[in-house]
Design a protein around this motif. Structure first.
Motif, PDB file in Angstrom:
ATOM      1  N   LYS A 196     -68.536  38.629 110.653  1.00  0.00           N
ATOM      2  CA  LYS A 196     -68.833  38.331 112.050  1.00  0.00           C
ATOM      3  C   LYS A 196     -67.597  38.438 112.939  1.00  0.00           C
ATOM      4  CE  LYS A 196     -72.771  35.410 110.899  1.00  0.00           C
ATOM      5  NZ  LYS A 196     -73.323  34.038 110.866  1.00  0.00           N
ATOM      6  N   SER A 197     -66.431  38.199 112.363  1.00  0.00           N
ATOM      7  CA  SER A 197     -65.188  38.312 113.130  1.00  0.00           C
ATOM      8  C   SER A 197     -64.428  39.602 112.805  1.00  0.00           C
ATOM      9  CB  SER A 197     -64.296  37.103 112.836  1.00  0.00           C
ATOM     10  OG  SER A 197     -63.966  37.032 111.467  1.00  0.00           O
ATOM     11  N   PHE A 198     -65.047  40.474 111.978  1.00  0.00           N
ATOM     12  CA  PHE A 198     -64.433  41.741 111.561  1.00  0.00           C
ATOM     13  C   PHE A 198     -63.055  41.501 110.950  1.00  0.00           C
ATOM     14  CE2 PHE A 198     -67.077  42.981 115.348  1.00  0.00           C
ATOM     15  CZ  PHE A 198     -68.134  43.460 114.597  1.00  0.00           C
ATOM     16  N   TYR A 199     -62.995  40.476 110.124  1.00  0.00           N
ATOM     17  CA  TYR A 199     -61.737  40.119 109.481  1.00  0.00           C
ATOM     18  C   TYR A 199     -61.659  40.764 108.102  1.00  0.00           C
ATOM     19  CZ  TYR A 199     -58.126  37.327 107.203  1.00  0.00           C
ATOM     20  OH  TYR A 199     -57.014  36.920 106.514  1.00  0.00           O
ATOM     21  N   VAL A 200     -60.597  41.496 107.856  1.00  0.00           N
ATOM     22  CA  VAL A 200     -60.380  42.126 106.559  1.00  0.00           C
ATOM     23  C   VAL A 200     -59.460  41.220 105.739  1.00  0.00           C
ATOM     24  CG1 VAL A 200     -59.564  44.160 105.327  1.00  0.00           C
ATOM     25  CG2 VAL A 200     -60.607  44.405 107.597  1.00  0.00           C
ATOM     26  N   GLY A 201     -60.019  40.562 104.755  1.00  0.00           N
ATOM     27  CA  GLY A 201     -59.216  39.697 103.909  1.00  0.00           C
ATOM     28  C   GLY A 201     -58.279  40.499 103.022  1.00  0.00           C
ATOM     29  N   GLY A 202     -57.393  39.797 102.361  1.00  0.00           N
ATOM     30  CA  GLY A 202     -56.425  40.479 101.519  1.00  0.00           C
ATOM     31  C   GLY A 202     -57.048  41.216 100.357  1.00  0.00           C
ATOM     32  N   PHE A 203     -58.245  40.780  99.955  1.00  0.00           N
ATOM     33  CA  PHE A 203     -58.918  41.371  98.804  1.00  0.00           C
ATOM     34  C   PHE A 203     -60.414  41.123  98.978  1.00  0.00           C
ATOM     35  CE2 PHE A 203     -59.895  42.023  94.280  1.00  0.00           C
ATOM     36  CZ  PHE A 203     -58.983  43.022  93.945  1.00  0.00           C
ATOM     37  N   PRO A 204     -61.278  41.956  98.398  1.00  0.00           N
ATOM     38  CA  PRO A 204     -62.718  41.647  98.490  1.00  0.00           C
ATOM     39  C   PRO A 204     -63.010  40.256  97.937  1.00  0.00           C
ATOM     40  CG  PRO A 204     -62.373  43.829  97.508  1.00  0.00           C
ATOM     41  CD  PRO A 204     -61.025  43.183  97.623  1.00  0.00           C
ATOM     42  N   LEU A 205     -63.927  39.570  98.573  1.00  0.00           N
ATOM     43  CA  LEU A 205     -64.350  38.278  98.058  1.00  0.00           C
ATOM     44  C   LEU A 205     -65.128  38.439  96.757  1.00  0.00           C
ATOM     45  CD1 LEU A 205     -65.671  36.720 101.384  1.00  0.00           C
ATOM     46  CD2 LEU A 205     -63.693  35.890 100.088  1.00  0.00           C
ATOM     47  N   PHE A 206     -65.757  39.588  96.618  1.00  0.00           N
ATOM     48  CA  PHE A 206     -66.737  39.774  95.556  1.00  0.00           C
ATOM     49  C   PHE A 206     -66.768  41.254  95.163  1.00  0.00           C
ATOM     50  CE2 PHE A 206     -71.006  40.187  93.820  1.00  0.00           C
ATOM     51  CZ  PHE A 206     -71.212  38.978  93.170  1.00  0.00           C
ATOM     52  N   ILE A 207     -66.976  41.521  93.882  1.00  0.00           N
ATOM     53  CA  ILE A 207     -67.085  42.908  93.414  1.00  0.00           C
ATOM     54  C   ILE A 207     -68.301  43.043  92.508  1.00  0.00           C
ATOM     55  CG2 ILE A 207     -66.017  44.756  92.067  1.00  0.00           C
ATOM     56  CD1 ILE A 207     -63.303  43.740  92.910  1.00  0.00           C
ATOM     57  N   ASP A 208     -69.132  44.035  92.802  1.00  0.00           N
ATOM     58  CA  ASP A 208     -70.227  44.404  91.916  1.00  0.00           C
ATOM     59  C   ASP A 208     -69.670  45.354  90.859  1.00  0.00           C
ATOM     60  OD1 ASP A 208     -72.996  43.646  93.509  1.00  0.00           O
ATOM     61  OD2 ASP A 208     -71.339  44.114  94.862  1.00  0.00           O
ATOM     62  N   ILE A 209     -69.733  44.956  89.601  1.00  0.00           N
ATOM     63  CA  ILE A 209     -69.229  45.769  88.501  1.00  0.00           C
ATOM     64  C   ILE A 209     -70.427  46.273  87.699  1.00  0.00           C
ATOM     65  CG2 ILE A 209     -67.801  45.819  86.418  1.00  0.00           C
ATOM     66  CD1 ILE A 209     -66.190  43.492  87.573  1.00  0.00           C
ATOM     67  N   GLU A 210     -70.564  47.586  87.624  1.00  0.00           N
ATOM     68  CA  GLU A 210     -71.704  48.166  86.923  1.00  0.00           C
ATOM     69  C   GLU A 210     -71.459  48.163  85.409  1.00  0.00           C
ATOM     70  OE1 GLU A 210     -74.565  51.878  87.783  1.00  0.00           O
ATOM     71  OE2 GLU A 210     -72.511  52.458  87.352  1.00  0.00           O
ATOM     72  N   SER A 211     -72.091  47.239  84.702  1.00  0.00           N
ATOM     73  CA  SER A 211     -71.954  47.202  83.249  1.00  0.00           C
ATOM     74  C   SER A 211     -72.502  48.475  82.624  1.00  0.00           C
ATOM     75  CB  SER A 211     -72.699  45.989  82.679  1.00  0.00           C
ATOM     76  OG  SER A 211     -72.163  44.794  83.178  1.00  0.00           O
ATOM     77  N   THR A 212     -73.650  48.894  83.128  1.00  0.00           N
ATOM     78  CA  THR A 212     -74.265  50.136  82.674  1.00  0.00           C
ATOM     79  C   THR A 212     -75.201  50.653  83.749  1.00  0.00           C
ATOM     80  OG1 THR A 212     -75.712  51.166  81.003  1.00  0.00           O
ATOM     81  CG2 THR A 212     -76.122  48.846  81.514  1.00  0.00           C
ATOM     82  N   SER A 213     -75.354  51.959  83.774  1.00  0.00           N
ATOM     83  CA  SER A 213     -76.328  52.561  84.693  1.00  0.00           C
ATOM     84  C   SER A 213     -77.665  52.787  84.007  1.00  0.00           C
ATOM     85  CB  SER A 213     -75.785  53.900  85.218  1.00  0.00           C
ATOM     86  OG  SER A 213     -75.514  54.783  84.136  1.00  0.00           O
ATOM     87  N   ALA A 214     -77.753  52.427  82.726  1.00  0.00           N
ATOM     88  CA  ALA A 214     -78.982  52.626  81.960  1.00  0.00           C
ATOM     89  C   ALA A 214     -79.993  51.522  82.234  1.00  0.00           C
ATOM     90  CB  ALA A 214     -78.655  52.662  80.469  1.00  0.00           C
ATOM     91  N   CYS A 215     -81.256  51.839  82.053  1.00  0.00           N
ATOM     92  CA  CYS A 215     -82.320  50.844  82.133  1.00  0.00           C
ATOM     93  C   CYS A 215     -83.429  51.272  81.179  1.00  0.00           C
ATOM     94  CB  CYS A 215     -82.861  50.713  83.555  1.00  0.00           C
ATOM     95  SG  CYS A 215     -84.019  49.318  83.736  1.00  0.00           S
ATOM     96  N   ASN A 216     -84.090  50.288  80.596  1.00  0.00           N
ATOM     97  CA  ASN A 216     -85.164  50.585  79.654  1.00  0.00           C
ATOM     98  C   ASN A 216     -86.548  50.408  80.248  1.00  0.00           C
ATOM     99  OD1 ASN A 216     -84.618  47.833  79.819  1.00  0.00           O
ATOM    100  ND2 ASN A 216     -85.231  47.407  77.712  1.00  0.00           N
ATOM    101  N   LEU A 217     -86.634  50.253  81.578  1.00  0.00           N
ATOM    102  CA  LEU A 217     -87.923  50.208  82.257  1.00  0.00           C
ATOM    103  C   LEU A 217     -88.038  51.367  83.252  1.00  0.00           C
ATOM    104  CD1 LEU A 217     -88.410  46.395  83.051  1.00  0.00           C
ATOM    105  CD2 LEU A 217     -88.953  47.663  80.957  1.00  0.00           C
ATOM    106  N   LYS A 218     -89.264  51.587  83.726  1.00  0.00           N
ATOM    107  CA  LYS A 218     -89.527  52.628  84.726  1.00  0.00           C
ATOM    108  C   LYS A 218     -90.345  52.010  85.860  1.00  0.00           C
ATOM    109  CE  LYS A 218     -87.785  56.258  82.523  1.00  0.00           C
ATOM    110  NZ  LYS A 218     -86.704  57.116  83.054  1.00  0.00           N
TER     111      LYS A 218
END
Length: 322
Positions: free
Chosen positions: A38-60
């Motif tokens: 909301k204040s367009f503030y860029v912190g020193g580092f991302p607060l959070f990271i999505d890490i992809e363990s795998t791109s595979a899935c066993n459902l459709k």
């Protein structure tokens, strides 16, 4: 001034918010999550990271636009450690161990969770369809101190669930969730917090109350639904007075190390490098990402490959033109 809405496509139906914690450090993290965009503030580092363990899935699943082009790569533990080690020293608060695949397919998923918690991260979780969440895995995840888990489950009947979660089994997943709840009670722990959530499929439009009651009765902490992602009818090339919050909050790393400034650029159109040979700090503060932020602030996100037609942005545009 551009408008920002944080996760406006998520709708809680009831229960206790899994992000409510009586811990000052956690509360500060969530305040930053709301305030930085909301204040367009860029912190020193991302607060959070999505890490992809795998791109595979066993459902459709019927609504998954990614199901026909899943590669099936698996991240290495060394890469996970590299990401978390850099972040833990620079202010990273949390990680989610999935991007588009099913994290429980990765044989080391519980080890990833344990490592993140041992390095002091305060919000460690992932999304799952729950089919592989057997009692042994539930025990491992509790032992690793997983903070929360979001289990995707369409409806509360076998007919609706298996119609959309193609390849899954209603009875197995319901029992897996009940077993996780029972194991938490037996160990007198309140983690992982369990959110049951559904994509807003048409069959649930008039029965959200019943859906909520079913899952709260079965031990869910929170019940929610997510807006359906219509990826076939995108609004392309449209200027809009809306700025994406993610580029001030979080980043994503795919299983091969590709670094993205959000968790919606599956095609890697705005990839900023690779964490194997570049620091997250440098990419977070790179000239290119700062240019992307400036274009969002100026209402020019439609000129950025990967942002034009993005689900989050497209959803906000639709709200303004309906």
């Amino acid at each position: 001034m551009p408008t920002i809405s944080v996760n406006s496509n998520f709708h809680s139906l009831g229960g206790k918010n899994v992000l409510d914690k009586d811990d000052e450090k956690f509360k500060q993290y969530r305040r930053h999550w709301e305030e930085w965009p909301k204040s367009f503030y860029v912190g020193g580092f991302p607060l959070f990271i999505d890490i992809e363990s795998t791109s595979a899935c066993n459902l459709k699943c019927t609504f998954c636009y990614n199901r026909e082009r899943i590669i099936g790569g698996f991240i290495t533990f060394d890469l996970v450690k590299k990401i978390i080690d850099e972040g833990a020293d620079k202010g990273l608060c949390g990680v989610k161990f999935n991007f588009r695949g099913e994290p429980l397919l990765h044989p080391q998923i519980h080890e990833f969770v344990r490592y993140a918690k041992d390095r002091g991260l305060i919000d460690v979780y992932f999304n799952s369809h729950g089919l592989l969440l057997n009692d042994d895995m539930a025990r491992k995840l509790i032992d690793a101190r997983l903070d929360r888990i979001s289990i995707s489950f369409e409806g509360y009947t076998k007919e609706i669930y298996e119609k959309h979660r193609v390849g899954s089994n209603f009875e197995i997943v319901v029992q897996n969730i009940r077993n996780l709840v029972a194991r938490k009670k037996a160990l007198s722990v309140d983690y992982p917090k369990i959110r049951i959530q559904t994509v807003a499929v048409p069959e649930l439009k008039d029965v959200y109350e019943q859906y909520k009651d079913f899952w709260l009765d079965n031990g869910a902490d929170e019940v929610a639904y997510l807006d359906f992602k219509d990826m076939k009818n995108k609004h392309l090339g449209i200027s809009a007075d809306w700025t994406c919050p993610q580029i001030w909050q979080r980043a994503a790393v795919m299983w091969d190390g590709t670094f993205l400034p959000c968790n919606h650029d599956e095609e890697k159109l705005i990839a900023l490098g690779n964490v194997r040979n570049a620091s997250i700090f440098d990419m977070w503060h790179s000239t290119r990402l700062n240019e992307i932020r400036e274009k969002h602030k100026a209402g020019l996100a439609h000129t950025i490959p990967g942002c034009d037609g993005c689900f989050l942005r497209d959803s906000e545009i639709k709200k303004s033109i309906v």
